[in-house]
Motif scaffolding. Structure first.
Motif, PDB file in Angstrom:
ATOM      1  N   ASP A  22       0.845  -1.192   0.000  1.00  0.00           N
ATOM      2  CA  ASP A  22       0.000   0.000   0.000  1.00  0.00           C
ATOM      3  C   ASP A  22       0.882   1.245   0.000  1.00  0.00           C
ATOM      4  O   ASP A  22       1.514   1.564   0.993  1.00  0.00           O
ATOM      5  CB  ASP A  22      -0.900  -0.021   1.235  1.00  0.00           C
ATOM      6  N   GLY A  23       0.949   1.914  -1.160  1.00  0.00           N
ATOM      7  CA  GLY A  23       1.696   3.160  -1.268  1.00  0.00           C
ATOM      8  C   GLY A  23       3.190   3.004  -1.045  1.00  0.00           C
ATOM      9  O   GLY A  23       3.830   3.879  -0.449  1.00  0.00           O
ATOM     10  N   VAL A  24       3.765   1.918  -1.563  1.00  0.00           N
ATOM     11  CA  VAL A  24       5.183   1.625  -1.329  1.00  0.00           C
ATOM     12  C   VAL A  24       6.072   2.406  -2.295  1.00  0.00           C
ATOM     13  O   VAL A  24       5.869   2.374  -3.514  1.00  0.00           O
ATOM     14  CB  VAL A  24       5.457   0.114  -1.479  1.00  0.00           C
ATOM     15  N   VAL A  37       3.544   2.315  -5.052  1.00  0.00           N
ATOM     16  CA  VAL A  37       3.033   1.053  -5.587  1.00  0.00           C
ATOM     17  C   VAL A  37       2.047   0.423  -4.604  1.00  0.00           C
ATOM     18  O   VAL A  37       2.361   0.233  -3.424  1.00  0.00           O
ATOM     19  CB  VAL A  37       4.178   0.068  -5.876  1.00  0.00           C
ATOM     20  N   SER A  38       0.861   0.091  -5.093  1.00  0.00           N
ATOM     21  CA  SER A  38      -0.138  -0.637  -4.311  1.00  0.00           C
ATOM     22  C   SER A  38      -0.518  -1.901  -5.070  1.00  0.00           C
ATOM     23  O   SER A  38      -0.840  -1.835  -6.253  1.00  0.00           O
ATOM     24  CB  SER A  38      -1.377   0.234  -4.064  1.00  0.00           C
ATOM     25  N   LEU A  39      -0.467  -3.023  -4.372  1.00  0.00           N
ATOM     26  CA  LEU A  39      -0.698  -4.317  -5.020  1.00  0.00           C
ATOM     27  C   LEU A  39      -1.111  -5.321  -3.955  1.00  0.00           C
ATOM     28  O   LEU A  39      -0.564  -5.326  -2.852  1.00  0.00           O
ATOM     29  CB  LEU A  39       0.588  -4.785  -5.713  1.00  0.00           C
ATOM     30  N   SER A  40      -2.063  -6.183  -4.293  1.00  0.00           N
ATOM     31  CA  SER A  40      -2.396  -7.290  -3.395  1.00  0.00           C
ATOM     32  C   SER A  40      -2.357  -8.589  -4.184  1.00  0.00           C
ATOM     33  O   SER A  40      -2.640  -8.615  -5.387  1.00  0.00           O
ATOM     34  CB  SER A  40      -3.768  -7.090  -2.752  1.00  0.00           C
ATOM     35  N   VAL A  41      -1.985  -9.662  -3.505  1.00  0.00           N
ATOM     36  CA  VAL A  41      -1.913 -11.001  -4.093  1.00  0.00           C
ATOM     37  C   VAL A  41      -2.681 -11.940  -3.180  1.00  0.00           C
ATOM     38  O   VAL A  41      -2.420 -11.999  -1.974  1.00  0.00           O
ATOM     39  CB  VAL A  41      -0.458 -11.483  -4.241  1.00  0.00           C
ATOM     40  N   THR A  58      12.828  -6.292  -9.267  1.00  0.00           N
ATOM     41  CA  THR A  58      13.625  -6.996  -8.255  1.00  0.00           C
ATOM     42  C   THR A  58      13.606  -6.249  -6.927  1.00  0.00           C
ATOM     43  O   THR A  58      13.577  -6.871  -5.856  1.00  0.00           O
ATOM     44  CB  THR A  58      15.064  -7.198  -8.753  1.00  0.00           C
ATOM     45  N   THR A  59      13.589  -4.925  -6.968  1.00  0.00           N
ATOM     46  CA  THR A  59      13.483  -4.151  -5.730  1.00  0.00           C
ATOM     47  C   THR A  59      12.183  -4.486  -5.019  1.00  0.00           C
ATOM     48  O   THR A  59      12.163  -4.687  -3.796  1.00  0.00           O
ATOM     49  CB  THR A  59      13.542  -2.644  -6.032  1.00  0.00           C
ATOM     50  N   LEU A  60      11.094  -4.585  -5.762  1.00  0.00           N
ATOM     51  CA  LEU A  60       9.808  -4.935  -5.170  1.00  0.00           C
ATOM     52  C   LEU A  60       9.851  -6.327  -4.558  1.00  0.00           C
ATOM     53  O   LEU A  60       9.386  -6.546  -3.427  1.00  0.00           O
ATOM     54  CB  LEU A  60       8.720  -4.854  -6.236  1.00  0.00           C
ATOM     55  N   LEU A  61      10.432  -7.292  -5.277  1.00  0.00           N
ATOM     56  CA  LEU A  61      10.528  -8.645  -4.752  1.00  0.00           C
ATOM     57  C   LEU A  61      11.388  -8.688  -3.496  1.00  0.00           C
ATOM     58  O   LEU A  61      11.060  -9.385  -2.528  1.00  0.00           O
ATOM     59  CB  LEU A  61      11.078  -9.583  -5.820  1.00  0.00           C
ATOM     60  N   ARG A  62      12.479  -7.946  -3.485  1.00  0.00           N
ATOM     61  CA  ARG A  62      13.357  -7.938  -2.312  1.00  0.00           C
ATOM     62  C   ARG A  62      12.670  -7.296  -1.103  1.00  0.00           C
ATOM     63  O   ARG A  62      12.925  -7.689   0.040  1.00  0.00           O
ATOM     64  CB  ARG A  62      14.669  -7.223  -2.638  1.00  0.00           C
ATOM     65  N   GLY A  73       5.147   3.604   2.920  1.00  0.00           N
ATOM     66  CA  GLY A  73       4.109   2.657   2.575  1.00  0.00           C
ATOM     67  C   GLY A  73       4.003   1.500   3.550  1.00  0.00           C
ATOM     68  O   GLY A  73       4.773   1.379   4.499  1.00  0.00           O
ATOM     69  N   ARG A  74       3.037   0.641   3.288  1.00  0.00           N
ATOM     70  CA  ARG A  74       2.736  -0.499   4.149  1.00  0.00           C
ATOM     71  C   ARG A  74       2.993  -1.784   3.391  1.00  0.00           C
ATOM     72  O   ARG A  74       2.615  -1.924   2.231  1.00  0.00           O
ATOM     73  CB  ARG A  74       1.267  -0.435   4.583  1.00  0.00           C
ATOM     74  N   VAL A  75       3.639  -2.738   4.049  1.00  0.00           N
ATOM     75  CA  VAL A  75       3.947  -4.039   3.456  1.00  0.00           C
ATOM     76  C   VAL A  75       3.448  -5.125   4.392  1.00  0.00           C
ATOM     77  O   VAL A  75       3.895  -5.224   5.534  1.00  0.00           O
ATOM     78  CB  VAL A  75       5.474  -4.214   3.228  1.00  0.00           C
ATOM     79  N   LEU A  76       2.512  -5.939   3.914  1.00  0.00           N
ATOM     80  CA  LEU A  76       1.986  -7.049   4.692  1.00  0.00           C
ATOM     81  C   LEU A  76       2.312  -8.341   3.970  1.00  0.00           C
ATOM     82  O   LEU A  76       1.919  -8.537   2.817  1.00  0.00           O
ATOM     83  CB  LEU A  76       0.476  -6.931   4.865  1.00  0.00           C
ATOM     84  N   VAL A  77       3.054  -9.214   4.619  1.00  0.00           N
ATOM     85  CA  VAL A  77       3.450 -10.497   4.028  1.00  0.00           C
ATOM     86  C   VAL A  77       3.376 -11.583   5.099  1.00  0.00           C
ATOM     87  O   VAL A  77       3.502 -11.297   6.280  1.00  0.00           O
ATOM     88  CB  VAL A  77       4.883 -10.449   3.448  1.00  0.00           C
ATOM     89  N   PRO A  78       3.192 -12.835   4.697  1.00  0.00           N
ATOM     90  CA  PRO A  78       3.210 -13.919   5.687  1.00  0.00           C
ATOM     91  C   PRO A  78       4.615 -14.153   6.220  1.00  0.00           C
ATOM     92  O   PRO A  78       5.609 -13.898   5.529  1.00  0.00           O
ATOM     93  CB  PRO A  78       2.699 -15.127   4.895  1.00  0.00           C
ATOM     94  N   LYS A  79       4.711 -14.646   7.426  1.00  0.00           N
ATOM     95  CA  LYS A  79       6.022 -14.949   8.001  1.00  0.00           C
ATOM     96  C   LYS A  79       6.703 -16.084   7.244  1.00  0.00           C
ATOM     97  O   LYS A  79       7.925 -16.085   7.079  1.00  0.00           O
ATOM     98  CB  LYS A  79       5.868 -15.322   9.478  1.00  0.00           C
ATOM     99  N   ALA A  80       5.927 -17.061   6.813  1.00  0.00           N
ATOM    100  CA  ALA A  80       6.484 -18.209   6.092  1.00  0.00           C
ATOM    101  C   ALA A  80       6.612 -17.859   4.617  1.00  0.00           C
ATOM    102  O   ALA A  80       5.639 -17.883   3.869  1.00  0.00           O
ATOM    103  CB  ALA A  80       5.586 -19.432   6.274  1.00  0.00           C
TER     104      ALA A  80
END
Length: 261
Positions: A22-24, A37-41, A58-62, A73-80
């Motif tokens: 969200d707004g990265v 950048v805002s994106l959800s998967v 690659t910057t986004l993936l890293r 911005g906000r980054v939400l990802v699973p721990k695993a």
């Protein structure tokens, strides 16, 4: 400043997102690489990131892998979560099975887990081998086994097929698709290969100068063909968005590589 919360959004039972950006934004030495950048998967969704070199893929993936930090911005990802890079990055002094569980001290019966993962990628008979005896495709399959051994909720692939020959690539596509369906992680693939994105993905996202310029869903069933009408039409659309002239690009293998490097 980036806000990162690995599992906060999972508290809502109806929220099926595995990734939320969200707004990265991210800059290096005064140059903006990602811009708002805002994106959800969704959980179990396969998303490919396309774009010219320097577009921010690659910057986004890293950032998703927590190997880099967003400026805002906000980054939400699973721990695993796990990452497979372009190079297998195997440790020569450790046997194949040891490479699968390297850094995974939390796995009980780690040798058994490694053997099981290697069987899944078709390398059970290579468990006691040394990395130097493996072909490029075999080494990358070991890297994939290492990524999947912890049952990640998010699998990040950074051009993992780029160094492989064409035939080995096709075999790896089939393997990745099968393992994705068995393990059902959300997958984010960075690639320069348009056909690769079309064959594997639920969605293709194009980054242009650090911003999302196109986000398109692919509804065709697997397995897919490069030559059917829907794939050809989508390829043409993606090439146009990437600024590649159709007359020079469609139907040539070289045209599927959109890197400007």
């Amino acid at each position: 400043m980036q806000s990162r919360d690995s599992d906060a959004f999972r508290s809502h039972a109806r929220d099926d997102r595995a990734v939320v950006l969200d707004g990265v934004s991210r800059s290096f030495a005064g140059r903006t690489v990602l811009r708002d950048v805002s994106l959800s998967v969704r959980r179990g969704e396969f998303v490919s990131l396309l774009g010219a070199s320097g577009a921010g893929k690659t910057t986004l993936l890293r950032i998703l892998a927590d190997l880099n930090r967003a400026d805002t911005g906000r980054v939400l990802v699973p721990k695993a979560r796990s990452v497979v890079f372009q190079e297998p990055r195997l440790v020569p002094a450790k046997r194949v099975w040891q490479n699968v569980v390297i850094g995974h001290d939390s796995i009980a019966n780690s040798k058994q887990a490694a053997y099981s993962a290697l069987e899944e990628v078709g390398l059970g008979s290579h468990a006691e081998a040394w990395p130097k005896t493996l072909s490029g495709g075999e080494a990358q399959r070991v890297a994939l086994a290492r990524a999947l051994v912890l049952e990640p909720k998010l699998l990040l692939l950074d051009e993992p097929f780029a160094a492989l020959d064409a035939l080995t690539r096709i075999r790896m596509y089939e393997l990745v698709e099968r393992l994705w369906r068995v393990h059902n992680p959300a997958v984010v693939l960075v690639t320069h290969d348009i056909d690769e994105a079309i064959l594997l993905s639920d969605r293709v996202v194009i980054l242009t100068n650090g911003e999302i310029s196109l986000d398109v869903r692919i509804d065709a069933q697997h397995p897919r063909s490069r030559t059917d009408a829907a794939s050809v039409a989508l390829r043409t659309r993606l090439l146009e968005e990437l600024g590649v002239a159709n007359g020079l690009a469609v139907g040539r293998n070289a045209a599927n590589e959109v890197s400007t490097a």
